[in-house]
Structures are given as C-alpha cells and as structure tokens.
Design an enzyme around this catalytic site. Structure first.
Site, PDB file in Angstrom:
ATOM      1  N   ASP A  23      42.490  33.355  37.926  1.00 18.31           N
ATOM      2  CA  ASP A  23      42.617  32.119  38.695  1.00 18.31           C
ATOM      3  C   ASP A  23      42.880  32.384  40.176  1.00 18.31           C
ATOM      4  O   ASP A  23      43.954  32.845  40.545  1.00 18.31           O
ATOM      5  CB  ASP A  23      43.775  31.297  38.094  1.00 18.31           C
ATOM      6  CG  ASP A  23      43.888  29.934  38.745  1.00 18.31           C
ATOM      7  OD1 ASP A  23      42.995  29.562  39.519  1.00 18.31           O
ATOM      8  OD2 ASP A  23      44.882  29.238  38.475  1.00 18.31           O
ATOM      9  N   ASP A  69      36.929  28.246  44.929  1.00 20.39           N
ATOM     10  CA  ASP A  69      37.693  28.376  43.699  1.00 20.39           C
ATOM     11  C   ASP A  69      36.858  29.019  42.597  1.00 20.39           C
ATOM     12  O   ASP A  69      35.674  28.729  42.450  1.00 20.39           O
ATOM     13  CB  ASP A  69      38.137  26.969  43.261  1.00 20.39           C
ATOM     14  CG  ASP A  69      39.064  27.005  42.066  1.00 20.39           C
ATOM     15  OD1 ASP A  69      39.877  27.931  41.986  1.00 20.39           O
ATOM     16  OD2 ASP A  69      38.967  26.106  41.220  1.00 20.39           O
TER      17      ASP A  69
END
Ligand SMILES: *[C@@H]1O[C@H](CO)[C@@H](O)[C@H](O)[C@H]1NC(C)=O
Ligand SMILES: *[C@@H]1O[C@H](CO)[C@@H](O)[C@H](O)[C@H]1NC(C)=O
Ligand SMILES: *[C@@H]1O[C@H](CO)[C@@H](O)[C@H](O)[C@H]1NC(C)=O
Length: 453
Positions: free
Chosen positions: A123, A329
């Site tokens: 992440d 992201d």
C-alpha cells in the site's frame, strides 16, 4: 531516546539482541550496489475466483471504497475523529487516525527467524507494516497462512514506549500509547473501509524477494484485527510516513511496473533502492508537499494541471479537488476524478467515440459504449488521452483507458468519480514503469512492457 527501557526487558536475554537490532533498520538495506532487490506483486484478483464482468465490478467497488478511505484519512485533524474513551487497556482507548484501505496488490515476504512466509497487501497510501499476530490473537480474520507468533521467532523484540519508532505513530495520545502496566507501544490503525488493526509495535527480521533480509524492521503485531478479505495476512505500507517500509529502510527510491489489468497471470515487479532505474528518456514531475501536514496521511501527491482528450485541452483548470492535488496510488484500480472533472472528461470522450452509449451499471462504471464482439480498445476508437502533470505529460495508451465486458458487449472508460479528491489508479499506470525518487522528491515514469521489465 534512552529513557524508559522496561525493567523486564532489561532482565531478558533478548536485551542484548534488542540493542543490536534497534538502530539497524534505518541503514540496513543490503548495501551491495549491484544487487537487485525485486519483489513480485500479485493483483488481488489473480488469486480470486472472479473473472470478466465480476472482476471489473469488484475493481470498481474497491476503487470507490479505496478513495473514500483515502479521503477520510486526509481529512484534517480538526474534523471529528472516531474516538472511544472506554478507559480500557491499550489500543482501544486511542483516538483512531483513519488510514487508506482496500489495496490492490499483494506481496509475498517472510517474517521472523526461522522465516514464516506471509502474503501482505502492498500500500503506497499508508505507512505501517503489520501482520496478524498470535501473541495471542484476540480477534483475527481468516488468513491462508499460519499466524505469526512472536514466541516462535528468535529475532522478535518489543518496541519500547519511549522509542523514536513508537513516537512515530500518528496522532495517538501518548498516554494511551504508553499506558502502564502495559510496557509495550500500543498502536491502533483504522482504515477507511471499516477494517482495522491494533496491537503492539515490535521489530523482527523481514525477508523480501530472494533472500534480502532486513533486521529489526518495526511492524505492528496485530492482535485485534478486522477486515482482510483478500487472502492476505497483513499490510506493507510504502507511504511517506516514518514507519513505512521505504522510510525505515531509508531507501532513496523505489519503482514498480504494473502489468495490464486483464492479465491475471503475470506478476508486477517492484524494485527497491538502486535496483529502481529508468532510462534517461523518462519524464519527471515533483511530488507536492502533503497538504494535510507532515504527520498526517502518507500519500504521494502530484500536481495535475490539465487533461487533453484528442487534440483538446480540457478546461479542468488547476488542480481538481481541494486537498492539494492528485494522489498517485497503487491501491486504487480505476482512476477517480473529482466529479466535475470526470463529467467534462466523459463528455469529451463520448463526443469522440462513434459507438452508441450503453449502460455500465452492472460494472459500476459510468461511461460505456456498445461494443459487440469485443473488438478491443483500439477498435472502440477512444481518443488520445494525456495527463498533464507539472513538467511532464503522461500519454495513456488506449488499453489503459478502456475496460471491456466482452460477454455483455460493452466497453467502458475505466475511471470513476470522486468527491473531494482525485486519485491516479493502477489501471492508468499499467505498462508504465513508475519510479518514486524520494531523495529528489520527484516521480518519474516511462512506457514499458511490465511483464518483461
Ligand atoms: C484465496 O486463495 C485461494 C487459494 O489460492 C483461492 O482459491 C481463493 O479464491 C482466494 N480467495 C480470494 C477472495 O481471493
Ligand atoms: C514483549 O512484551 C510482552 C508483553 O509485555 C511480553 O509478554 C513479552 O515477553 C515481550 N517479548 C520480548 C521478546 O521481550
Ligand atoms: C488484454 O487486452 C489487450 C488489449 O485489448 C489484448 O491485446 C490482450 O490480449 C488482453 N490480454 C488478455 C490476457 O486477455
């Protein structure tokens, strides 16, 4: 910090080990310069049962949840925070800083001595590394691998309350972080999709890729966890916060290259440190400072100055969203654009595609065309799409713009709308080698065939 070393720890045989290990992770990247540190990332769906439309739908749902999580985490601290002042032990009393959630890529690594294999979510939108922990576990979600147990690892060590690592935890009142009689450093992370992890901060050895072992990495030993449905046993944060893998390793850069969304068999490489390298032709754009402040949010922000569709520069003007930029992201699949920007973009795309409009409600996508017999993105005739970042134009290949449901005969723009922020998702990053140069504060990218990088 020298102060509160807990007496019981001092007495322990591990004290010496702890001394040796604690200062290490900051410079413990295997220093052989020729060494390639490569990790292979697997798309969460590659190990799942879904294909075709179900996969698109799941990715769209996940993208929405993810963006909501990113948004919740970026909300300034003055806004109401979740808080439970139960007065109970440890983590439960901490004000919950919300973190992003629902990521998309999994990485295989190993923890402890002897090493225990585990699969974790990778992440770039959060910082903490954590895994479910049998210490014992109060609440653990089902995971495919055996639980990590501190007692079975010879290199496990607790992190003390006064340590720098403990102080690096975000915005949790110190009183609860270090509440006697618990000598440990309690943490609690709440993610935007309702999942959470709580436990104590600890250190242990981690093995990445083929035999790059790093000693004394701080991680959350999670004994109270909720969520986790993607066959993972925890998470590896790659964000800008001090506890992320990249921050702890002190690596100056890392890169990844995502294989196409419709390719569920080829893994995507991630390179750490000097292994991360692009050609001189790569383009670069600076990271923006974190608009929510340095201690909050871990995101990599970029300045998106405009979007060109076909030959027309859209009047999107400045930075869409109000929170300082677009986040790049790894955990969002479909790019989420600030609502107004998506409407302008969708109109421009629709005006240039000759096919009739079709519903994409079953896929969770808003702009779709009737594309019988699955002719592929080239045949759909989607116009050229260029994202104009500060100092760098990113031209998206058509295969990164259109997602198809061949059974239903529709082809859709692989983007969703969001309120309050925009996020560049992994589908629009596919077949692009993307390098995060942390030292220089820039993001660089170049087209690549990610299956062969
Ligand atoms: C978890 O992994 C197993 C085995 O690899 C697979 O059969 C299952 O579908 C996976 N579940 C999810 C939700 O990805
Ligand atoms: C870590 O802390 C826990 C709880 O305080 C304690 O039971 C355990 O023995 C400690 N482990 C080590 C390796 O010091
Ligand atoms: C993915 O889509 C591209 C473009 O339509 C196509 O060329 C490729 O064969 C597809 N790959 C798979 C595995 O379906």
């Amino acid at each position: 910090m020298t102060s509160p070393i807990v007496p019981s720890l001092m007495a322990s045989k591990r004290w010496l080990l702890l001394c040796l290990l604690l200062p290490l992770p900051f410079f413990a990247v295997p220093s052989n310069p020729g060494r390639v540190i490569r990790l292979d990332l697997t798309h969460v769906d590659a190990r799942g049962p879904l294909a075709g439309a179900g996969r698109v739908r799941r990715a769209a749902d996940r993208s929405h949840r993810r963006v909501n999580g990113l948004l919740a985490a970026a909300t300034p601290p003055s806004a109401p925070t979740l808080r439970s002042d139960g007065g109970g032990a440890g983590a439960a009393t901490a004000a919950a800083a919300v973190h992003a959630s629902t990521a998309t890529y999994l990485v295989d690594l190993a923890i402890g001595t002897p090493p225990l294999a585990l699969t974790a979510v990778l992440d770039t939108g959060s910082d903490l590394i954590w895994t479910q922990c049998d210490a014992p576990c109060r609440r653990c979600f089902p995971q495919p691998a055996p639980l990590y147990a501190p007692a079975r690892s010879a290199t496990y060590a607790n992190v003390s309350c006064g340590s720098k690592l403990c102080e690096a935890l975000p915005l949790t009142p110190r009183s609860s972080r270090c509440s006697a009689p618990e000598p440990g450093c309690a943490y609690y992370y709440s993610y935007g999709d309702g999942s959470s992890t709580g436990g104590v901060l600890a250190t242990d050895a981690f093995t990445f890729g083929s035999a790059a072992t790093v000693h004394g990495l701080a991680f959350g030993c999670g004994t109270d966890n909720l969520g986790g449905t993607d066959n993972s046993s925890g998470l590896v944060g790659m964000g800008r916060g001090p506890l992320s893998l990249v921050s702890q390793l002190g690596v100056t850069r890392f890169s990844y290259c995502f294989t196409p969304f419709n390719d569920t068999t080829t893994s995507s490489p991630l390179f750490l440190s000097s292994s991360a390298r692009l050609s001189p032709a790569a383009k670069s754009t600076p990271f923006l400072p974190n608009p929510a402040g340095p201690r909050r949010g871990s995101y990599y922000y970029l300045s998106l100055e405009g979007i060109t569709v076909g030959d027309t520069l859209l009047p999107i003007g400045g930075v869409p969203g109000h929170r300082g930029g677009l986040i790049i992201d790894s955990g969002t699949t479909f790019t989420a654009l600030e609502e107004r920007a998506l409407v302008v973009l969708a109109r421009a795309v629709a005006a240039r595609v000759a096919l009739p409009l079709a519903t994409g409600a079953h896929l969770g996508l808003s702009l779709c065309f009737a594309a019988p017999d699955g002719r592929g993105p080239e045949a759909v005739g989607v116009p050229r799409l260029v994202l104009h970042f500060d100092g760098a134009d990113m031209e998206l290949p058509r295969t990164s713009v259109v997602v198809e449901d061949r059974v239903a005969g529709v082809a859709c723009l692989g983007m969703v709308s969001a309120r309050g922020m925009s996020v560049l998702g992994s589908m629009q990053q596919q077949n692009m080698h993307i390098l995060y140069d942390i030292e220089r504060g820039v993001l660089s990218f170049e087209p690549a065939n990610c299956g062969e990088v």
